[in-house]
Scaffold this active site. Structure first.
Site, PDB file in Angstrom:
ATOM      1  N   GLU A  74      61.720  82.813 -22.595  1.00 39.17           N
ATOM      2  CA  GLU A  74      62.110  81.520 -23.170  1.00 39.17           C
ATOM      3  C   GLU A  74      62.013  81.717 -24.721  1.00 39.17           C
ATOM      4  OE1 GLU A  74      62.520  78.826 -21.076  1.00 39.17           O
ATOM      5  OE2 GLU A  74      62.120  79.499 -19.418  1.00 39.17           O
ATOM      6  N   VAL A  89      60.976  88.338 -31.405  1.00 35.83           N
ATOM      7  CA  VAL A  89      59.847  88.982 -30.551  1.00 35.83           C
ATOM      8  C   VAL A  89      60.251  89.374 -29.130  1.00 35.83           C
ATOM      9  CG1 VAL A  89      57.286  88.849 -29.843  1.00 35.83           C
ATOM     10  CG2 VAL A  89      57.930  88.344 -32.236  1.00 35.83           C
ATOM     11  N   GLY A 145      58.592  82.361 -26.995  1.00 34.48           N
ATOM     12  CA  GLY A 145      58.540  82.566 -28.323  1.00 34.48           C
ATOM     13  C   GLY A 145      59.929  82.948 -29.037  1.00 34.48           C
ATOM     14  N   CYS A 186      61.173  73.855 -29.452  1.00 35.66           N
ATOM     15  CA  CYS A 186      62.361  74.846 -29.250  1.00 35.66           C
ATOM     16  C   CYS A 186      63.600  74.013 -28.916  1.00 35.66           C
ATOM     17  CB  CYS A 186      61.874  75.816 -28.181  1.00 35.66           C
ATOM     18  SG  CYS A 186      61.397  74.799 -26.679  1.00 35.66           S
TER      19      CYS A 186
HETATM   20  P1  NAD Z   1      54.474  82.775 -32.113  1.00 32.82           P
HETATM   21  O1  NAD Z   1      54.313  83.228 -33.253  1.00 32.82           O
HETATM   22  O2  NAD Z   1      53.438  82.042 -31.416  1.00 32.82           O
HETATM   23  O3  NAD Z   1      54.699  84.323 -30.981  1.00 32.82           O
HETATM   24  C1  NAD Z   1      54.726  83.949 -29.731  1.00 32.82           C
HETATM   25  C2  NAD Z   1      53.985  85.009 -29.011  1.00 32.82           C
HETATM   26  O4  NAD Z   1      54.311  86.133 -29.348  1.00 32.82           O
HETATM   27  C3  NAD Z   1      52.427  84.934 -29.401  1.00 32.82           C
HETATM   28  O5  NAD Z   1      51.501  85.053 -28.327  1.00 32.82           O
HETATM   29  C4  NAD Z   1      52.270  86.108 -30.360  1.00 32.82           C
HETATM   30  O6  NAD Z   1      50.979  86.697 -30.349  1.00 32.82           O
HETATM   31  C5  NAD Z   1      53.347  87.111 -29.735  1.00 32.82           C
HETATM   32  N1  NAD Z   1      53.714  87.951 -30.881  1.00 32.82           N
HETATM   33  C6  NAD Z   1      54.257  87.761 -32.012  1.00 32.82           C
HETATM   34  N2  NAD Z   1      54.578  88.828 -32.701  1.00 32.82           N
HETATM   35  C7  NAD Z   1      54.524  89.614 -31.745  1.00 32.82           C
HETATM   36  C8  NAD Z   1      54.863  91.243 -31.776  1.00 32.82           C
HETATM   37  N3  NAD Z   1      55.259  91.772 -32.927  1.00 32.82           N
HETATM   38  N4  NAD Z   1      54.689  91.938 -30.459  1.00 32.82           N
HETATM   39  C9  NAD Z   1      54.116  91.356 -29.672  1.00 32.82           C
HETATM   40  N5  NAD Z   1      53.891  90.049 -29.399  1.00 32.82           N
HETATM   41  C10 NAD Z   1      53.955  89.298 -30.661  1.00 32.82           C
HETATM   42  O7  NAD Z   1      55.627  81.895 -31.900  1.00 32.82           O
HETATM   43  P2  NAD Z   1      57.107  82.025 -32.542  1.00 32.82           P
HETATM   44  O8  NAD Z   1      57.631  83.131 -31.956  1.00 32.82           O
HETATM   45  O9  NAD Z   1      56.916  81.790 -33.787  1.00 32.82           O
HETATM   46  O10 NAD Z   1      57.701  80.519 -31.746  1.00 32.82           O
HETATM   47  C11 NAD Z   1      58.688  79.853 -32.258  1.00 32.82           C
HETATM   48  C12 NAD Z   1      59.784  80.450 -31.590  1.00 32.82           C
HETATM   49  O11 NAD Z   1      59.699  80.066 -29.987  1.00 32.82           O
HETATM   50  C13 NAD Z   1      60.951  79.514 -31.745  1.00 32.82           C
HETATM   51  O12 NAD Z   1      62.121  80.253 -32.150  1.00 32.82           O
HETATM   52  C14 NAD Z   1      61.106  78.457 -30.723  1.00 32.82           C
HETATM   53  O13 NAD Z   1      62.357  77.939 -30.695  1.00 32.82           O
HETATM   54  C15 NAD Z   1      60.820  79.345 -29.563  1.00 32.82           C
HETATM   55  N6  NAD Z   1      60.169  78.768 -28.389  1.00 32.82           N
HETATM   56  C16 NAD Z   1      60.921  78.687 -27.340  1.00 32.82           C
HETATM   57  C17 NAD Z   1      60.491  77.953 -26.124  1.00 32.82           C
HETATM   58  C18 NAD Z   1      61.224  77.934 -24.885  1.00 32.82           C
HETATM   59  O14 NAD Z   1      60.492  77.102 -24.019  1.00 32.82           O
HETATM   60  N7  NAD Z   1      62.406  78.371 -24.780  1.00 32.82           N
HETATM   61  C19 NAD Z   1      59.418  77.076 -26.334  1.00 32.82           C
HETATM   62  C20 NAD Z   1      58.647  77.307 -27.762  1.00 32.82           C
HETATM   63  C21 NAD Z   1      59.027  77.796 -28.644  1.00 32.82           C
END
Ligand code: NAD
Length: 455
Positions: free
Chosen positions: A210, A192, A188, A244
């Site tokens: 990741e 976070v 994510g 990502c």
């Molecule tokens: P998201 O909002 O789905 O969050 C990811 C996870 O974190 C979810 O399961 C969510 O429930 C949890 N979460 C959210 N807020 C939280 C908090 N305050 N406390 C605890 N858990 C929490 O996804 P996102 O963060 O919007 O994803 C997008 C980001 O992820 C982008 O920055 C993207 O580049 C990155 N990403 C990285 C990869 C990788 O493989 N490196 C892959 C996909 C996405």
């Protein structure tokens, strides 16, 4: 508020029972997961369409086929991977048994993101199962249809004590993180990721993060431009830019920019027709918050291609921006949408300077046919990974580790790297107890004197 005590207690007891240490049990669970993907392919595609208006072909390539191949790869290699490793020994240990056992960590937590809601969750889950762990599986609540699919269908295929699914958003995840896990694997945002890392720290739990960031794409004048434009636009536009490892922005000369823009207009017409909005082959932005954020980012620079949008569908036309400045919002935050800014640099050296003045990206793309230029970037920059003359495709090479560095993450996975991520390398020295062995070892005992030498 959800209480996860029971779930964790059941998983702990299941791990303590030793059943996930049995390699045949792991194999059976992985086969079941593979069967799950095969038997439910249509439902998976429908859930992805409902969440992201994802075209079927993209869902097949980047989710179901990817997940199936991942499990097949694991099943093919598992019996080798689980074997204790016997490293080569120095003369001192010639009579001893020196081994590294591949031990599971215990009960691990895998947290997925919404943009590839199945594979970003279930590929690490498969690695964790292969390594013999119990796994608490937490899908992203933002891709609601996929989360529902995971919560309802996965438990029909996997052992429910060992591999529970838990659902919820930030507050439920915060509650879940109060539990003590033996490993946490999070995908994510960087924001976070810091929260997850802080929570893990309380129990000294090892983590893989990741994360995201801005992945640059440098183009030099030696490339075959039409091919480069297609590969860059494809990487930018699959899943509507919500990837990502999408190329975030382009670095190239002004001359190359003009040619790129002209080719891009042509390629977009070839792919999506005159009316891009009516094409079935472009996904939509996940929700209104992200849509509004992206519309704000389009105010940077000048629109050279695209620029239209429709809030009622969360549609944004593939857009190329030129004349952007380094401190424009579009050049400061991860874009995560179908907008591609171009920033002009005069040379590879300029590009490297620009990249190194920012956080280390998850991936660095360069398009060049000059090995010397490639080497300049290899030796002069830091990034999670690199991909030369293509975008995204490095992700699918199962013998390459995938992960970030610095603010784009820590740790890696895919293939054997995924298995190793969820494995504690337990070293074991088995000493020789014979009289000869004891004689060789006796130099360590007191009384110490120079005469005895070292051991
Ligand atoms: P998201 O909002 O789905 O969050 C990811 C996870 O974190 C979810 O399961 C969510 O429930 C949890 N979460 C959210 N807020 C939280 C908090 N305050 N406390 C605890 N858990 C929490 O996804 P996102 O963060 O919007 O994803 C997008 C980001 O992820 C982008 O920055 C993207 O580049 C990155 N990403 C990285 C990869 C990788 O493989 N490196 C892959 C996909 C996405």
């Amino acid at each position: 508020m959800a209480n996860f005590d029971d779930t964790l207690q059941r998983a702990r007891l299941a791990f303590a029972s030793g059943k996930t240490r049995n390699v045949n049990f792991r194999r059976k669970q992985l086969e079941n997961l593979l069967r799950c993907y095969e038997e439910n392919e249509n439902d998976i595609i429908s859930a992805l369409e409902a969440d992201l208006r994802r075209p079927k072909q993209e869902s097949l390539i980047v989710e179901t086929e990817f997940m199936k191949n991942d499990i097949k790869h694991i099943l093919y290699h598992l019996s080798d991977w689980v074997k204790a490793e016997k490293p080569s020994k120095s003369i001192i240990n010639v009579m001893d048994d020196v081994q590294i056992y591949n031990d599971p960590f215990g009960v691990v937590l895998v947290i997925g993101a919404w943009n590839y809601p199945l594979q970003l969750l279930l590929v690490p889950v498969a690695s964790a199962i292969a390594a013999g762990n119990c796994v608490v599986i937490k899908p992203s609540e933002i891709a609601g249809n996929c989360a529902k699919f995971i919560a309802e269908v996965i438990p029909k295929y996997l052992d429910n004590d060992c591999y529970p699914v838990v659902c919820g958003g930030p507050s439920e995840t915060a509650e879940l993180l109060k539990q003590r896990f033996d490993y946490i694997f999070y995908t994510g945002s960087t924001r976070v990721g810091k929260i997850i890392h802080a929570a893990a720290n309380k129990h000294l739990t090892p983590t893989t993060l990741e994360l995201g960031g801005k992945s640059p794409c440098y183009i030099d004048k030696s490339v075959e431009l039409r091919t480069a434009v297609k590969r860059i636009l494809w990487g930018k536009l699959i899943n509507c830019g919500q990837t990502c490892i999408a190329p975030d922005y382009i670095l190239c000369s002004k001359e190359m920019q003009d040619k790129f823009v002209a080719e891009a207009k042509d390629v977009l017409k070839e792919w999506y027709g005159e009316n891009i909005q009516s094409s079935p082959d472009l996904s939509r932005v996940i929700n209104t918050n992200n849509f509004q954020r992206l519309i704000g980012l389009m105010k940077s620079g000048r629109v050279a291609v695209g620029g239209k949008y429709d809030a009622s569908e969360r549609y944004i036309e593939p857009t190329i921006l030129v004349d952007v400045k380094p401190n424009d919002p579009i050049m400061e935050e991860e874009i995560f949408g179908p907008i591609l800014p171009i920033y002009n640099v005069e040379s590879a050296y300029d590009a490297i300077k620009f990249i190194n003045a920012r956080e280390s990206p998850l991936v660095l793309y360069i398009f060049t046919s000059e090995t010397e230029v490639q080497n300049l970037f290899v030796n002069g920059t830091q990034s999670g990974g690199m991909c030369v003359n293509d975008t995204i495709m490095h992700y699918a090479v199962d013998v390459l580790p995938f992960g970030g560095v610095g603010m784009s993450g820590m740790g890696s996975y895919h293939g054997k790297y995924g298995f190793d991520t969820f494995t504690h390398k337990k070293s074991c020295l088995g000493k020789d107890l014979s009289a000869v062995g004891e004689k060789l070892a006796s130099a360590r005992y007191p009384p110490y004197s120079d005469r005895k030498g070292s051991f």
